[in-house]
Design a protein around this motif. Structure first.
Motif, PDB file in Angstrom:
ATOM      1  N   GLU A 150       7.349  10.665  -2.142  1.00  0.00           N
ATOM      2  CA  GLU A 150       7.327  10.653  -0.683  1.00  0.00           C
ATOM      3  C   GLU A 150       8.253   9.586  -0.099  1.00  0.00           C
ATOM      4  O   GLU A 150       8.473   9.535   1.112  1.00  0.00           O
ATOM      5  CB  GLU A 150       5.896  10.435  -0.187  1.00  0.00           C
ATOM      6  CG  GLU A 150       4.943  11.570  -0.573  1.00  0.00           C
ATOM      7  CD  GLU A 150       3.515  11.301  -0.144  1.00  0.00           C
ATOM      8  OE1 GLU A 150       3.278  10.234   0.443  1.00  0.00           O
ATOM      9  OE2 GLU A 150       2.655  12.154  -0.393  1.00  0.00           O
ATOM     10  N   ASP A 151       8.786   8.717  -0.952  1.00  0.00           N
ATOM     11  CA  ASP A 151       9.667   7.656  -0.485  1.00  0.00           C
ATOM     12  C   ASP A 151      11.122   8.097  -0.611  1.00  0.00           C
ATOM     13  O   ASP A 151      11.441   9.008  -1.363  1.00  0.00           O
ATOM     14  CB  ASP A 151       9.414   6.377  -1.277  1.00  0.00           C
ATOM     15  CG  ASP A 151       7.939   5.981  -1.247  1.00  0.00           C
ATOM     16  OD1 ASP A 151       7.366   6.016  -0.141  1.00  0.00           O
ATOM     17  OD2 ASP A 151       7.369   5.682  -2.300  1.00  0.00           O
ATOM     18  N   ARG A 152      12.022   7.421   0.105  1.00  0.00           N
ATOM     19  CA  ARG A 152      13.400   7.867   0.197  1.00  0.00           C
ATOM     20  C   ARG A 152      14.284   7.411  -0.947  1.00  0.00           C
ATOM     21  O   ARG A 152      15.283   8.041  -1.258  1.00  0.00           O
ATOM     22  CB  ARG A 152      14.011   7.387   1.533  1.00  0.00           C
ATOM     23  CG  ARG A 152      13.372   8.038   2.745  1.00  0.00           C
ATOM     24  CD  ARG A 152      13.494   9.547   2.674  1.00  0.00           C
ATOM     25  NE  ARG A 152      12.826  10.224   3.779  1.00  0.00           N
ATOM     26  CZ  ARG A 152      12.656  11.532   3.856  1.00  0.00           C
ATOM     27  NH1 ARG A 152      13.070  12.297   2.878  1.00  0.00           N
ATOM     28  NH2 ARG A 152      12.048  12.071   4.899  1.00  0.00           N
ATOM     29  N   ARG A 153      13.954   6.294  -1.557  1.00  0.00           N
ATOM     30  CA  ARG A 153      14.767   5.774  -2.652  1.00  0.00           C
ATOM     31  C   ARG A 153      13.882   5.474  -3.847  1.00  0.00           C
ATOM     32  O   ARG A 153      12.778   4.952  -3.702  1.00  0.00           O
ATOM     33  CB  ARG A 153      15.528   4.519  -2.211  1.00  0.00           C
ATOM     34  CG  ARG A 153      16.623   4.807  -1.198  1.00  0.00           C
ATOM     35  CD  ARG A 153      17.480   3.571  -0.942  1.00  0.00           C
ATOM     36  NE  ARG A 153      16.700   2.452  -0.443  1.00  0.00           N
ATOM     37  CZ  ARG A 153      16.368   2.286   0.822  1.00  0.00           C
ATOM     38  NH1 ARG A 153      16.739   3.175   1.722  1.00  0.00           N
ATOM     39  NH2 ARG A 153      15.659   1.236   1.209  1.00  0.00           N
ATOM     40  N   VAL A 166      10.016  -2.684 -25.323  1.00  0.00           N
ATOM     41  CA  VAL A 166      10.753  -1.884 -24.344  1.00  0.00           C
ATOM     42  C   VAL A 166       9.995  -1.891 -23.030  1.00  0.00           C
ATOM     43  O   VAL A 166       8.765  -1.787 -23.019  1.00  0.00           O
ATOM     44  CB  VAL A 166      10.931  -0.438 -24.852  1.00  0.00           C
ATOM     45  CG1 VAL A 166      11.523   0.446 -23.770  1.00  0.00           C
ATOM     46  CG2 VAL A 166      11.817  -0.412 -26.088  1.00  0.00           C
ATOM     47  N   ARG A 167      10.740  -2.034 -21.931  1.00  0.00           N
ATOM     48  CA  ARG A 167      10.117  -2.019 -20.612  1.00  0.00           C
ATOM     49  C   ARG A 167      10.739  -0.911 -19.768  1.00  0.00           C
ATOM     50  O   ARG A 167      11.952  -0.736 -19.751  1.00  0.00           O
ATOM     51  CB  ARG A 167      10.294  -3.348 -19.892  1.00  0.00           C
ATOM     52  CG  ARG A 167       9.708  -3.341 -18.476  1.00  0.00           C
ATOM     53  CD  ARG A 167       9.931  -4.654 -17.756  1.00  0.00           C
ATOM     54  NE  ARG A 167       9.286  -5.770 -18.439  1.00  0.00           N
ATOM     55  CZ  ARG A 167       8.925  -6.898 -17.829  1.00  0.00           C
ATOM     56  NH1 ARG A 167       9.144  -7.066 -16.542  1.00  0.00           N
ATOM     57  NH2 ARG A 167       8.357  -7.867 -18.512  1.00  0.00           N
ATOM     58  N   VAL A 168       9.876  -0.167 -19.055  1.00  0.00           N
ATOM     59  CA  VAL A 168      10.334   0.868 -18.118  1.00  0.00           C
ATOM     60  C   VAL A 168       9.799   0.514 -16.739  1.00  0.00           C
ATOM     61  O   VAL A 168       8.618   0.190 -16.576  1.00  0.00           O
ATOM     62  CB  VAL A 168       9.848   2.269 -18.539  1.00  0.00           C
ATOM     63  CG1 VAL A 168      10.228   3.301 -17.477  1.00  0.00           C
ATOM     64  CG2 VAL A 168      10.436   2.656 -19.891  1.00  0.00           C
ATOM     65  N   THR A 169      10.675   0.589 -15.743  1.00  0.00           N
ATOM     66  CA  THR A 169      10.321   0.248 -14.365  1.00  0.00           C
ATOM     67  C   THR A 169      10.551   1.454 -13.456  1.00  0.00           C
ATOM     68  O   THR A 169      11.588   2.104 -13.545  1.00  0.00           O
ATOM     69  CB  THR A 169      11.172  -0.929 -13.859  1.00  0.00           C
ATOM     70  OG1 THR A 169      10.972  -2.059 -14.707  1.00  0.00           O
ATOM     71  CG2 THR A 169      10.810  -1.291 -12.426  1.00  0.00           C
ATOM     72  N   VAL A 170       9.572   1.733 -12.599  1.00  0.00           N
ATOM     73  CA  VAL A 170       9.711   2.760 -11.564  1.00  0.00           C
ATOM     74  C   VAL A 170       9.445   2.065 -10.231  1.00  0.00           C
ATOM     75  O   VAL A 170       8.325   1.642  -9.956  1.00  0.00           O
ATOM     76  CB  VAL A 170       8.725   3.924 -11.771  1.00  0.00           C
ATOM     77  CG1 VAL A 170       8.872   4.952 -10.640  1.00  0.00           C
ATOM     78  CG2 VAL A 170       8.959   4.590 -13.126  1.00  0.00           C
ATOM     79  N   GLU A 171      10.486   1.942  -9.415  1.00  0.00           N
ATOM     80  CA  GLU A 171      10.387   1.207  -8.159  1.00  0.00           C
ATOM     81  C   GLU A 171      10.739   2.127  -6.988  1.00  0.00           C
ATOM     82  O   GLU A 171      11.759   2.820  -7.016  1.00  0.00           O
ATOM     83  CB  GLU A 171      11.328   0.006  -8.171  1.00  0.00           C
ATOM     84  CG  GLU A 171      11.289  -0.827  -6.901  1.00  0.00           C
ATOM     85  CD  GLU A 171      12.155  -2.075  -6.997  1.00  0.00           C
ATOM     86  OE1 GLU A 171      12.334  -2.759  -5.959  1.00  0.00           O
ATOM     87  OE2 GLU A 171      12.659  -2.367  -8.106  1.00  0.00           O
ATOM     88  N   ASP A 172       9.891   2.131  -5.957  1.00  0.00           N
ATOM     89  CA  ASP A 172      10.155   2.966  -4.786  1.00  0.00           C
ATOM     90  C   ASP A 172      10.412   2.098  -3.567  1.00  0.00           C
ATOM     91  O   ASP A 172      10.351   0.868  -3.630  1.00  0.00           O
ATOM     92  CB  ASP A 172       8.998   3.943  -4.530  1.00  0.00           C
ATOM     93  CG  ASP A 172       7.683   3.239  -4.216  1.00  0.00           C
ATOM     94  OD1 ASP A 172       7.671   2.362  -3.341  1.00  0.00           O
ATOM     95  OD2 ASP A 172       6.658   3.575  -4.838  1.00  0.00           O
ATOM     96  N   SER A 173      10.705   2.758  -2.449  1.00  0.00           N
ATOM     97  CA  SER A 173      11.033   2.038  -1.209  1.00  0.00           C
ATOM     98  C   SER A 173      10.025   2.342  -0.113  1.00  0.00           C
ATOM     99  O   SER A 173      10.347   2.292   1.071  1.00  0.00           O
ATOM    100  CB  SER A 173      12.435   2.428  -0.733  1.00  0.00           C
ATOM    101  OG  SER A 173      12.493   3.825  -0.458  1.00  0.00           O
ATOM    102  N   GLY A 174       8.802   2.683  -0.507  1.00  0.00           N
ATOM    103  CA  GLY A 174       7.787   3.066   0.473  1.00  0.00           C
ATOM    104  C   GLY A 174       7.110   1.880   1.130  1.00  0.00           C
ATOM    105  O   GLY A 174       7.664   0.778   1.212  1.00  0.00           O
ATOM    106  N   SER A 175       5.894   2.103   1.571  1.00  0.00           N
ATOM    107  CA  SER A 175       5.148   1.074   2.301  1.00  0.00           C
ATOM    108  C   SER A 175       4.536   0.031   1.384  1.00  0.00           C
ATOM    109  O   SER A 175       3.997  -0.972   1.844  1.00  0.00           O
ATOM    110  CB  SER A 175       4.041   1.731   3.134  1.00  0.00           C
ATOM    111  OG  SER A 175       3.186   2.506   2.306  1.00  0.00           O
TER     112      SER A 175
END
Length: 236
Positions: A150-153, A166-175
């Motif tokens: 639902e976020d734009r980026r 190993v590290r995995v990151t999922v980052e969004d630009s929401g609220s």
């Protein structure tokens, strides 16, 4: 009549098992209903495109391709759930997490485009494979990515840790995530979404921990939320 302690323990154990079964049932319904709804919507769309004069074959084909992707998504969920009920140890093999990320992004490409989500990947080419259950790890990545749709980026990143994991990151630009509830988001049935059931993240955390890793969330340095998980490499 005396109430034996063993009786109370047995009843408590029964309540716990019933609660877990209820949670699993809710999880299955939640995870499978989404791709089934998408399959139905795309099937109806394909019929409408073919009913036109002349038929719009290109649009119908796109709807059918989406049905294939959603069908595979449902199959992956069912396979993951089935594996949880096997008494023998889950089948584990060498898994390329970068490849798994690409597969998940391809799976949700249509949904990402529909919501106008711009995805950026920073995948470490020197990433070491991990040993794990491919279907379960794919389900974790799928849940984390779809939570941010639902976020734009959206940023998906993989990297080697200094300690060799190993590290995995999922980052969004929401609220973002309210600091008051950040410790609760991995609890079963806790959700910040109006139509959510609060099962996805708790299952994700259980899967990662069963692989010897850790999953956590934190606020982004700018805005949005950051979900990260670590896993030991195949040789550890």
């Amino acid at each position: 009549m005396q109430y034996a302690p063993q009786t109370g323990q047995a009843e408590l154990s029964g309540y716990t098992q019933a609660s877990r079964m209820g949670a699993m049932t809710a999880s299955i319904a939640h995870e499978v209903s989404q791709p089934l709804a998408a399959i139905l919507a795309n099937a109806n769309a394909a019929l409408r495109w073919m009913a036109r004069t002349p038929p719009d074959v290109a649009e119908a084909r796109e709807s059918l391709e989406q049905i294939v992707r959603e069908g595979q998504r449902a199959a992956d969920v069912i396979q993951s759930v089935r594996s949880m009920f096997k008494s023998k140890e889950l089948a584990r093999a060498s898994v390329d997490l970068n490849q798994l990320v690409q597969e998940v992004l391809a799976l949700v490409q249509g949904t990402l485009e529909k919501h106008g989500v711009v995805v950026r990947t920073e995948l470490d080419e020197a990433l070491v494979p991990v040993t794990g259950n491919r279907v379960q790890l794919k389900q974790v990545l799928f849940n984390l990515v779809t939570n941010a749709i639902e976020d734009r980026r959206l940023l998906v990143k993989s990297e080697l840790e200094s300690g060799g994991g190993v590290r995995v990151t999922v980052e969004d630009s929401g609220s973002g995530i309210d600091a008051k509830v950040i410790d609760q988001i991995f609890t079963s049935f806790f959700t910040t979404k109006t139509d959510g059931m609060g099962m996805g993240l708790s299952i994700c955390q259980a899967i990662i921990e069963s692989h010897g890793g850790r999953l956590w969330a934190s606020p982004s340095a700018t805005r949005g939320a950051v979900f990260q998980f670590t896993l030991p490499t195949g040789g550890e």
